[in-house]
Design an enzyme around this catalytic site. Structure first.
Site, PDB file in Angstrom:
ATOM      1  N   LYS A 118       0.797  -1.221   0.000  1.00 46.56           N
ATOM      2  CA  LYS A 118       0.000   0.000   0.000  1.00 46.56           C
ATOM      3  C   LYS A 118       0.837   1.282   0.000  1.00 46.56           C
ATOM      4  O   LYS A 118       0.434   2.286  -0.594  1.00 46.56           O
ATOM      5  CB  LYS A 118      -0.970  -0.003   1.179  1.00 46.56           C
ATOM      6  CG  LYS A 118      -2.010  -1.114   1.074  1.00 46.56           C
ATOM      7  CD  LYS A 118      -3.027  -1.058   2.200  1.00 46.56           C
ATOM      8  CE  LYS A 118      -4.065  -2.162   2.047  1.00 46.56           C
ATOM      9  NZ  LYS A 118      -5.110  -2.074   3.089  1.00 46.56           N
ATOM     10  N   ASP A 137     -10.042   2.148   1.122  1.00 43.36           N
ATOM     11  CA  ASP A 137     -10.215   1.617   2.471  1.00 43.36           C
ATOM     12  C   ASP A 137     -11.006   2.586   3.345  1.00 43.36           C
ATOM     13  O   ASP A 137     -11.812   2.159   4.187  1.00 43.36           O
ATOM     14  CB  ASP A 137      -8.857   1.345   3.127  1.00 43.36           C
ATOM     15  CG  ASP A 137      -8.195   0.082   2.605  1.00 43.36           C
ATOM     16  OD1 ASP A 137      -8.919  -0.831   2.165  1.00 43.36           O
ATOM     17  OD2 ASP A 137      -6.956   0.010   2.648  1.00 43.36           O
TER      18      ASP A 137
END
Length: 277
Positions: free
Chosen positions: A64, A100
């Protein structure tokens, strides 16, 4: 068109089930979604091998933060949070996004936890930063404490908090009992790590959002639910971040949430049955 989830480990990922269900319900018969084991060093060469048939990638840990360095463009939210879980092909390059945050915020709102006044976050990784951003999106204005197993490794989440304009306090996870007079506890810890604090969570007044989705429910979740607290698991977060990814990758706004939810729940039930035998 092609898409896939990358990470290490990635064999457990539910993303292929969710995305494939979306494609089927949307009539995207020429779309496919795969799964590839990939670590940080492997991401750059992997991207170089992809042709124009690739629409996007879902990224799990440990990719990420690496994605921010490799993307041609980085969305403002991904930059402020300090991590991207999505790469989308745009004009031949890669645009990094963070879905997210939307996943956490939607999961909490869906459960009726739409405006927590006070919160504490367990864990200090990329998911903790996204959870903070989600809480701020839901209107949280009070101070937030991040409880970490190793307070010397909280630099990334505290930097993200500064970029988000909401600095956090940091304390050792061992002091959790002194920080539970809040509306909501967000556990971004790995599977089982919050369970040792189940008794303290049960004795508090806090609702619980536990990012674990399998096995479910966790001992911590069960303890909070048994005393009447509201509990949100990791599956709703995973579902809604995937919904946002499908929207970004396909360019289609109307994404079949119900079909994706049903497919994901069926797969989790299948896995639970397999584990039981």
């Amino acid at each position: 068109m092609r898409a896939a989830v990358l990470g290490s480990p990635v064999a457990h990922s539910l993303s292929p089930v969710l995305h494939t269900a979306a494609y089927a319900a949307m009539g995207l018969d020429d779309w496919s979604y795969g799964r590839y084991e990939c670590d940080e060093e492997g991401l750059a060469p992997f991207l170089k091998e992809l042709d124009e048939t690739w629409a996007g990638l879902s990224l799990t840990m440990p990719l990420k933060r690496r994605a921010l360095d490799l993307a041609d463009r980085v969305g403002d939210l991904a930059r402020r949070v300090g991590g991207a879980n999505t790469l989308v092909r745009v004009d031949g390059g890669w645009h990094a996004h963070n879905t997210d945050v939307e996943g956490v915020a939607t999961a909490l709102a869906e459960a009726g936890i739409g405006s927590p006044r006070e919160a504490v976050i367990l864990g200090a990784g990329a998911t903790a930063a996204s959870a903070l951003a989600a809480l701020l999106r839901l209107g949280l204005t009070s101070a937030v404490t991040v409880l970490a197993r190793d307070t010397s490794r909280t630099g990334e989440v505290t930097a993200a908090a500064e970029r988000l304009g909401h600095p956090v306090r940091v304390a050792p996870l061992t002091e959790i009992g002194a920080h539970l007079d809040v509306d909501l506890v967000v556990s971004s810890l790995p599977s089982g790590a919050a369970d040792r604090h189940a008794d303290l969570l049960a004795a508090s007044r806090a609702d619980l959002f536990d990012v674990v989705y399998s096995p479910w429910p966790t001992a911590a979740a069960s303890a909070v639910a048994e005393r009447g607290g509201r509990v949100v698991g990791g599956f709703p977060m995973l579902l809604h971040q995937a919904v946002a990814q499908v929207r970004l990758m396909t360019g289609i706004a109307d994404v079949p949430v119900a079909a994706m939810r049903a497919a994901g729940e069926a797969e989790l039930d299948r896995r639970a049955g397999a584990d039981a035998t």
